[in-house]
Design an enzyme around this catalytic site. Structure first.
Site, PDB file in Angstrom:
ATOM      1  N   CYS A 181       9.264   0.433  -1.558  1.00  0.00           N
ATOM      2  CA  CYS A 181       9.944  -0.668  -2.234  1.00  0.00           C
ATOM      3  C   CYS A 181      10.275  -1.795  -1.273  1.00  0.00           C
ATOM      4  O   CYS A 181      10.614  -1.563  -0.112  1.00  0.00           O
ATOM      5  CB  CYS A 181      11.238  -0.187  -2.861  1.00  0.00           C
ATOM      6  SG  CYS A 181      11.000   1.126  -4.038  1.00  0.00           S
ATOM      7  N   ARG A 239       3.685  -3.289   1.814  1.00  0.00           N
ATOM      8  CA  ARG A 239       4.457  -2.044   1.887  1.00  0.00           C
ATOM      9  C   ARG A 239       4.003  -1.034   0.841  1.00  0.00           C
ATOM     10  O   ARG A 239       4.316   0.154   0.955  1.00  0.00           O
ATOM     11  CB  ARG A 239       5.949  -2.347   1.691  1.00  0.00           C
ATOM     12  CG  ARG A 239       6.525  -3.215   2.788  1.00  0.00           C
ATOM     13  CD  ARG A 239       7.892  -3.733   2.410  1.00  0.00           C
ATOM     14  NE  ARG A 239       8.911  -2.710   2.396  1.00  0.00           N
ATOM     15  CZ  ARG A 239       9.587  -2.299   3.459  1.00  0.00           C
ATOM     16  NH1 ARG A 239       9.359  -2.844   4.633  1.00  0.00           N
ATOM     17  NH2 ARG A 239      10.504  -1.366   3.372  1.00  0.00           N
ATOM     18  N   TRP A 245       7.917   0.981  -5.627  1.00  0.00           N
ATOM     19  CA  TRP A 245       6.976   2.091  -5.440  1.00  0.00           C
ATOM     20  C   TRP A 245       7.626   3.274  -6.158  1.00  0.00           C
ATOM     21  O   TRP A 245       8.669   3.775  -5.738  1.00  0.00           O
ATOM     22  CB  TRP A 245       6.812   2.364  -3.955  1.00  0.00           C
ATOM     23  CG  TRP A 245       5.736   3.357  -3.616  1.00  0.00           C
ATOM     24  CD1 TRP A 245       4.400   3.111  -3.522  1.00  0.00           C
ATOM     25  CD2 TRP A 245       5.907   4.739  -3.295  1.00  0.00           C
ATOM     26  NE1 TRP A 245       3.737   4.264  -3.166  1.00  0.00           N
ATOM     27  CE2 TRP A 245       4.640   5.279  -3.024  1.00  0.00           C
ATOM     28  CE3 TRP A 245       7.028   5.584  -3.227  1.00  0.00           C
ATOM     29  CZ2 TRP A 245       4.448   6.614  -2.677  1.00  0.00           C
ATOM     30  CZ3 TRP A 245       6.827   6.915  -2.887  1.00  0.00           C
ATOM     31  CH2 TRP A 245       5.546   7.412  -2.618  1.00  0.00           C
ATOM     32  N   ASN A 286      16.258  -0.097  -2.645  1.00  0.00           N
ATOM     33  CA  ASN A 286      15.201   0.599  -1.918  1.00  0.00           C
ATOM     34  C   ASN A 286      15.819   1.897  -1.399  1.00  0.00           C
ATOM     35  O   ASN A 286      16.884   1.860  -0.798  1.00  0.00           O
ATOM     36  CB  ASN A 286      14.722  -0.294  -0.759  1.00  0.00           C
ATOM     37  CG  ASN A 286      13.683   0.380   0.118  1.00  0.00           C
ATOM     38  OD1 ASN A 286      13.190   1.459  -0.207  1.00  0.00           O
ATOM     39  ND2 ASN A 286      13.357  -0.259   1.234  1.00  0.00           N
ATOM     40  N   GLY A 287      15.171   3.029  -1.636  1.00  0.00           N
ATOM     41  CA  GLY A 287      15.718   4.311  -1.170  1.00  0.00           C
ATOM     42  C   GLY A 287      15.802   5.286  -2.332  1.00  0.00           C
ATOM     43  O   GLY A 287      15.178   5.078  -3.381  1.00  0.00           O
ATOM     44  N   GLU A 338      -7.946  12.306  12.195  1.00  0.00           N
ATOM     45  CA  GLU A 338      -7.667  10.913  11.856  1.00  0.00           C
ATOM     46  C   GLU A 338      -8.826  10.308  11.051  1.00  0.00           C
ATOM     47  O   GLU A 338      -8.609   9.555  10.092  1.00  0.00           O
ATOM     48  CB  GLU A 338      -7.392  10.118  13.139  1.00  0.00           C
ATOM     49  CG  GLU A 338      -7.291   8.609  12.981  1.00  0.00           C
ATOM     50  CD  GLU A 338      -6.174   8.112  12.060  1.00  0.00           C
ATOM     51  OE1 GLU A 338      -5.375   8.934  11.586  1.00  0.00           O
ATOM     52  OE2 GLU A 338      -6.120   6.908  11.786  1.00  0.00           O
ATOM     53  N   LYS A 373      -8.285   8.719   7.384  1.00  0.00           N
ATOM     54  CA  LYS A 373      -8.676   7.336   7.059  1.00  0.00           C
ATOM     55  C   LYS A 373      -9.618   7.329   5.869  1.00  0.00           C
ATOM     56  O   LYS A 373      -9.489   6.519   4.968  1.00  0.00           O
ATOM     57  CB  LYS A 373      -9.374   6.724   8.251  1.00  0.00           C
ATOM     58  CG  LYS A 373      -8.894   5.643   9.112  1.00  0.00           C
ATOM     59  CD  LYS A 373      -7.653   4.925   9.107  1.00  0.00           C
ATOM     60  CE  LYS A 373      -6.421   5.547   8.615  1.00  0.00           C
ATOM     61  NZ  LYS A 373      -5.302   5.619   9.520  1.00  0.00           N
ATOM     62  N   GLU A 411      -7.736   8.206   2.522  1.00  0.00           N
ATOM     63  CA  GLU A 411      -6.767   7.235   1.995  1.00  0.00           C
ATOM     64  C   GLU A 411      -7.407   5.931   1.557  1.00  0.00           C
ATOM     65  O   GLU A 411      -6.915   5.304   0.619  1.00  0.00           O
ATOM     66  CB  GLU A 411      -5.597   6.995   2.957  1.00  0.00           C
ATOM     67  CG  GLU A 411      -5.934   6.449   4.287  1.00  0.00           C
ATOM     68  CD  GLU A 411      -4.728   6.325   5.206  1.00  0.00           C
ATOM     69  OE1 GLU A 411      -3.591   6.236   4.729  1.00  0.00           O
ATOM     70  OE2 GLU A 411      -4.936   6.287   6.428  1.00  0.00           O
ATOM     71  N   HIS A 422     -14.539  30.297  10.624  1.00  0.00           N
ATOM     72  CA  HIS A 422     -13.484  31.197  10.129  1.00  0.00           C
ATOM     73  C   HIS A 422     -13.101  30.871   8.683  1.00  0.00           C
ATOM     74  O   HIS A 422     -12.052  31.290   8.208  1.00  0.00           O
ATOM     75  CB  HIS A 422     -12.267  31.122  11.051  1.00  0.00           C
ATOM     76  CG  HIS A 422     -12.594  31.548  12.446  1.00  0.00           C
ATOM     77  ND1 HIS A 422     -12.882  32.856  12.782  1.00  0.00           N
ATOM     78  CD2 HIS A 422     -12.764  30.831  13.596  1.00  0.00           C
ATOM     79  CE1 HIS A 422     -13.172  32.929  14.075  1.00  0.00           C
ATOM     80  NE2 HIS A 422     -13.116  31.711  14.585  1.00  0.00           N
ATOM     81  N   LYS A 451       3.202   1.346   2.909  1.00  0.00           N
ATOM     82  CA  LYS A 451       3.077   1.100   4.347  1.00  0.00           C
ATOM     83  C   LYS A 451       4.273   1.647   5.100  1.00  0.00           C
ATOM     84  O   LYS A 451       4.144   2.182   6.192  1.00  0.00           O
ATOM     85  CB  LYS A 451       2.943  -0.413   4.571  1.00  0.00           C
ATOM     86  CG  LYS A 451       2.748  -0.814   6.016  1.00  0.00           C
ATOM     87  CD  LYS A 451       1.359  -0.477   6.476  1.00  0.00           C
ATOM     88  CE  LYS A 451       1.124  -0.735   7.947  1.00  0.00           C
ATOM     89  NZ  LYS A 451      -0.013   0.049   8.438  1.00  0.00           N
TER      90      LYS A 451
HETATM   91  C1  F6R Z   1      -2.144   6.379   7.609  1.00  0.00           C
HETATM   92  C2  F6R Z   1      -0.805   5.853   7.713  1.00  0.00           C
HETATM   93  C3  F6R Z   1       0.332   6.786   7.572  1.00  0.00           C
HETATM   94  C4  F6R Z   1       1.410   6.467   8.611  1.00  0.00           C
HETATM   95  C5  F6R Z   1       2.658   7.331   8.355  1.00  0.00           C
HETATM   96  C6  F6R Z   1       3.711   7.095   9.418  1.00  0.00           C
HETATM   97  O1  F6R Z   1      -3.107   5.375   7.767  1.00  0.00           O
HETATM   98  O2  F6R Z   1      -0.617   4.669   7.898  1.00  0.00           O
HETATM   99  O3  F6R Z   1      -0.080   8.113   7.662  1.00  0.00           O
HETATM  100  O4  F6R Z   1       0.890   6.703   9.885  1.00  0.00           O
HETATM  101  O5  F6R Z   1       3.185   7.021   7.102  1.00  0.00           O
HETATM  102  O6  F6R Z   1       4.122   5.774   9.429  1.00  0.00           O
HETATM  103  P1  F6R Z   1       4.861   5.169  10.678  1.00  0.00           P
HETATM  104  O7  F6R Z   1       3.925   5.151  11.814  1.00  0.00           O
HETATM  105  O8  F6R Z   1       5.265   3.787  10.246  1.00  0.00           O
HETATM  106  O9  F6R Z   1       6.049   6.035  10.951  1.00  0.00           O
END
Ligand code: F6R
Length: 602
Positions: free
Chosen positions: A2, A27, A74, A98-99, A474, A478, A481, A497, A597
């Site tokens: 949010c 975000r 969100w 927000n929260g 990773e 990527k 997502e 395994h 985000k």
């Molecule tokens: C993946 C991604 C998320 C963040 C995670 C932690 O591309 O962006 O997995 O890495 O939400 O976020 P931060 O780094 O802001 O604590």
């Protein structure tokens, strides 16, 4: 997650509320809304979907009010819908939140008994009703908001607008970020200080328990005891959320291509061991154990750093997912323990919670954070900025590479402090990384070609060993997502395994293998996959390619470099791959579905 943007000015604010909300779009959200005061009464406009839809609704009958609150939601409690969108309204009060209000059910029940009529399924709607209830008993808005805050359990940032105080915005923060700014054109507040660009030059970051009153003539910030306070000032990055993607098709692509400069900036700023050690509140010579904590992509950076600390600096290290660490039974603290918490946003609720737990246990915390002025940057015992610059694409790319580079520098500084030899050779390898990353970026057409070939896949596997195992994880993260293809990362040696049962001719397997100490082991694992009909895309240096040319269907070549820095370089083709697969599948790569985000709820 949010986003809140609110403004009080001498002119109509609706357009600037929309502008502010657009700056918070990164975000992640699924509905949006604003409320303004129109001739003394609250007017609310909310829409589902993008802020453009809200903008169109606002344009069709532009509000004239010069004070207003806006929100991107969100969804947590209740589906994305016009009814569940913020602002929420009670008689004479509008609120954005927000929260999460953890005790919203019991608050809702109590308020219903007092005559409140709820129209949404959200936890947030209890807030305006609590404020309205306290105001009906004679409280002014700020007192009513503070009283409501005392009754609420959980984390929140709240901005309120009331008909009885038509010239003032009221805000309260506990756990979720809120920045307040003041400029020639009045006052504004936002979840991200950079969203205030153009409205203020500097922002005050509210701390937990703080409240703020914003008017056309200034801002008044009070702590939990009601005392007037000055809070940390953050310089607003004008270029941050206001600029576009600089000719790139998307922010994610721009951010991938910025990586050589980001690494260079980090290496210049933290070039000397002193520039790292001088920022710490502990001495690496006395450190006996390091706990690295983070979420998501940042956790994967932590996983790689765990190996580096053990191997290069000789310090026992462990890694924990913040949401697990928060509630896990822990062994007694040992002398010499430190922790490193890693976060792009510095606001991730679980990482902040883990940091608080570490601090309660008396463990010194080093924060590695990209977002200046964020909670972790402020509250960690010491802090090393990641210097990636604003990351707008929801999928983290340049922040991950910045985390790896900063962690690599810290590991080398720790090794040097502890008298280990060989540090200068590793440092020379690190200095060459920007050029190697640029070389990989020049190879983008090859990545696009592979992307085209795997586009229709229903699932994909990523495998690697040693330093390249976190990179495999990773790569899979990527891919899932951004492209919504089911993707999993595995340690290559672990495949037999169980996961090898997934191998068939329709599933692309991205194998990370470059010449180095574990190459032969990994090559055997890749051959085991090939023997079962797997379609292997090799991501490795030329020597690896030559050795495995008989089994690799396709290849993404990366420059040969020492094992230490290979993970940073091998990350780049996987970022480009996830980007191009998503774009070729026609997806919104900067704002993937369901994602946020800045994850400010636990
Ligand atoms: C993946 C991604 C998320 C963040 C995670 C932690 O591309 O962006 O997995 O890495 O939400 O976020 P931060 O780094 O802001 O604590």
């Amino acid at each position: 997650m949010c986003g809140i943007f609110a403004r009080v000015a001498a002119e109509p604010v609706a357009d600037t509320l929309i502008e502010g909300l657009k700056r918070l779009e990164y975000r992640g959200y699924d509905s949006a809304g604003i409320a303004t005061l129109e001739q003394g009464g609250i007017a609310r406009i909310c829409t589902v979907g993008k802020v453009e839809a809200l903008e169109a609704a606002v344009r069709s009958g532009p509000p004239k009010g010069s004070i207003g609150i806006g929100h991107t939601r969100w969804a947590t409690h209740g589906a994305p819908s016009e009814r569940n969108a913020h602002p929420h309204i009670a008689p004479g009060v509008a609120v954005v939140h927000n929260g999460i209000i953890e005790n919203h059910r019991e608050l809702r029940q109590g308020l219903s008994d007092l005559g409140a009529t709820f129209r949404s399924e959200t936890d947030s709607e209890v807030i305006p009703w609590m404020i309205s209830h306290h105001m009906a008993s004679g409280a002014k808005t700020m007192d009513a908001l503070r009283k409501a805050g005392e009754d609420m359990k959980g984390a929140f940032a709240v901005a309120a607008l009331t008909e009885s105080e038509p010239d003032t915005l009221h805000a309260l923060r506990r756990g979720s970020p809120l920045a307040v700014g003041f400029g020639d054109k009045g006052a504004a507040l936002a979840s991200d200080p950079n969203a205030l660009a153009g409205f203020a030059r500097e922002a005050f970051m509210l701390e937990d328990g703080d409240s703020a009153e914003l008017s056309r003539s200034g801002v008044d910030i009070r702590n939990a005891q009601g005392e007037k306070v000055h809070r940390q000032i953050v310089t607003i990055d004008d270029t941050a959320l206001t600029t576009g993607s600089d000719g790139y098709a998307h922010h994610m692509l721009k951010e991938i291509h910025e990586q050589p400069q980001v690494i260079q900036r980090i290496l210049s700023t933290y070039g000397s061991t002193g520039s790292i050690l001088g920022r710490l509140t502990f001495d690496f010579r006395r450190v006996t154990r390091i706990t690295l904590i983070a979420c998501g992509t940042s956790y994967l950076a932590a996983s790689l750093a765990r190996r580096w600390f053990q191997e290069i600096a000789g310090i026992a290290a462990e890694v924990a997912i913040a949401s697990e660490f928060r509630y896990e039974p822990l062994a007694p603290v040992q002398p010499g323990e430190i922790a490193i918490v890693i976060s792009q946003s510095g606001e991730t609720a679980d990482t902040v919670g883990a940091m608080h737990r570490l601090k309660e246990r008396g463990i010194p915390v080093l924060g590695l954070v990209n977002q200046a002025g964020s909670t972790i940057a402020r509250e960690a015992d010491c802090h090393i900025p990641l210097l990636a610059g604003p990351e707008i694409g929801v999928a983290s790319t340049k922040a991950f590479v910045a985390q790896l580079t900063v962690l690599a520098r810290i590991v080398l500084a720790a090794a040097q402090r502890r008298g280990h030899s060989g540090v200068s050779i590793l440092h020379s390898a690190l200095v060459r990384v920007p050029d190697s990353v640029s070389a990989v970026l020049h190879n983008e057409p090859a990545v696009m070609d592979v992307a085209q070939r795997v586009l229709q896949a229903r699932s994909a596997l990523f495998v690697g060993r040693g330093h390249l195992y976190p990179v495999a994880l990773e790569g899979a993260l990527k891919m899932k997502e951004t492209s919504y293809i089911h993707a999993e990362g595995f340690a290559a040696g672990e495949l037999k395994h169980g996961p090898i049962a997934l191998v068939d001719s329709t599933t692309p397997i991205f194998a990370l293998a470059s010449s180095g100490p574990l190459f032969e082991k990994c090559a055997s694992n890749i051959r085991e996959i090939a023997a079962r009909g797997g379609r292997i895309v090799l991501v490795g240096d030329r020597a690896a390619l030559l050795a495995l040319s008989d089994v690799a269907t396709h290849a993404l070549t990366v420059p040969h470099c020492p094992d230490f820095v290979q993970p940073i370089i091998s990350t780049i083709p996987l970022q480009l791959l996830a980007y191009h697969v998503a774009v070729q599948r026609g997806l919104d790569v900067d704002r993937p579905r369901n994602l946020a985000k800045s994850v400010t709820v636990e």
